[in-house]
Write an enzyme that holds these catalytic residues in place. Sequence first.
Site, PDB file in Angstrom:
ATOM      1  N   LYS A 187       0.820  -1.043  -0.023  1.00  0.00           N
ATOM      2  CA  LYS A 187      -0.113   0.123   0.044  1.00  0.00           C
ATOM      3  C   LYS A 187       0.849   1.179   0.011  1.00  0.00           C
ATOM      4  O   LYS A 187       0.876   2.239   0.828  1.00  0.00           O
ATOM      5  CB  LYS A 187      -0.976  -0.187   1.286  1.00  0.00           C
ATOM      6  CG  LYS A 187      -2.042   0.994   1.124  1.00  0.00           C
ATOM      7  CD  LYS A 187      -3.208   0.933   0.291  1.00  0.00           C
ATOM      8  CE  LYS A 187      -4.091   1.976   0.366  1.00  0.00           C
ATOM      9  NZ  LYS A 187      -4.981   1.854  -0.886  1.00  0.00           N
ATOM     10  N   ASP A 219      -5.361  -2.939  -2.511  1.00  0.00           N
ATOM     11  CA  ASP A 219      -7.005  -2.924  -2.804  1.00  0.00           C
ATOM     12  C   ASP A 219      -7.138  -3.245  -4.353  1.00  0.00           C
ATOM     13  O   ASP A 219      -8.035  -4.166  -4.612  1.00  0.00           O
ATOM     14  CB  ASP A 219      -7.554  -1.499  -2.444  1.00  0.00           C
ATOM     15  CG  ASP A 219      -6.504  -0.335  -2.950  1.00  0.00           C
ATOM     16  OD1 ASP A 219      -5.532  -0.506  -3.588  1.00  0.00           O
ATOM     17  OD2 ASP A 219      -6.998   0.966  -3.198  1.00  0.00           O
ATOM     18  N   ASP A 247      -7.385 -15.726   2.957  1.00  0.00           N
ATOM     19  CA  ASP A 247      -8.928 -15.904   2.912  1.00  0.00           C
ATOM     20  C   ASP A 247      -9.674 -15.707   1.774  1.00  0.00           C
ATOM     21  O   ASP A 247     -10.534 -16.536   1.413  1.00  0.00           O
ATOM     22  CB  ASP A 247      -9.644 -15.427   4.365  1.00  0.00           C
ATOM     23  CG  ASP A 247      -9.323 -16.023   5.586  1.00  0.00           C
ATOM     24  OD1 ASP A 247      -8.519 -17.029   5.816  1.00  0.00           O
ATOM     25  OD2 ASP A 247     -10.401 -15.997   6.489  1.00  0.00           O
TER      26      ASP A 247
END
Length: 353
Positions: A187, A219, A247
Amino acid sequence: MLAGDGIGPEVTDAARRVLDAAGRAAGLSLEYVDDLVGGAAIDAHGTALRPQTLDLCRRSDAVLFGAVGGPRWDDAAPGSTARPGAAILGLRKGLRLYANLRPVRVDPAMAHLSAIKPERVSGVDLLVVRELTGGLYFSRPKRRYRTVRGEAAVDTMRYTTTEIERVAIRAFELARGRRHRLCSVDKANVLESSRLWREVVSSVAPRFPDVSLTHMLVDSFAMDLIRRPAAFDVVLTENLFGDILTDEASMLVGSLGMLPSASLGAGRRGLYEPIHGSAPDLAARGVANPIGAILSAALLLRFTLRSENAASSIERAVTAALVAGLRTADIAAAGEPVVGTETMTSAILDGLR
Ligand code: IPM
Ligand code: MG
């Protein structure tokens, strides 16, 4: 063997049987020692990870870990050693396992199990390399405190050049053994630690001229993991981003119950665990999917015992059981017959022979 809580004992028992059979076929004789960890250790000894347990792991070549936690132990104070999660974090840090490998593979025959459209996930074969002993999980300060306007809490995302470099080298090496592509996820448009991350990863790249390196922001990577998952080979990222993204990645396969992981440090020693949790609601019912744990045993054979044949024989046996139509509840489509842990494990054992 650290089976832990909930479905941990059932799935690690399945994994041990498969590991034993595949190991024996490869001429390995394995010796197992069991110990308590997580909630089970809290009940017996008042702490999630005893120093003796950590020592036992240090004396072992590999650790096969199940899962820890459950509602019974949820009330312990944050940061307390009477929290089951303290066990896995203590093992990772105590054994200096800084690189967590989470392979995500979707065999075309299994694409329909995915939560995502089969044409998008068919052929997905990516490997997430998650930094495991730094970042928000471990950096200081990490605490709650009072202010004049009420309580506040702080976690710290700190990375050093050394921490980034060693995990980056591992990721480049792994890319070299695969499709020679590495995507580093950060990021860097917002976080100072990510700007250092990107700089250090780029500085390692010239040592691996045969690997092509790209950088993505977390993102937009989260989006592309759904939009074009087959485009990725090795994905390198920091601790918390890796936790979240894996996940998400498990939905490409169809269930959290399917994904294995390997946690490695500088040497060959490793800790191997499915990425799923203890699933207390499924415990002791014989219904848990053992595949994440069984594939973790395959990784143990590959990375610690360097027995590639034995590792891939397990992976083939798992695929064969799935292709033959065996489904635990977590991966069954509506109306499909469901098998339990034992039947799935036996089928995989049969496939090994
Ligand atoms: C994982 C788990 C752990 C983590 C928890 C149980 C502490 O979610 O291995 O992904 O956050 O690393
Ligand atoms: Mg997680």
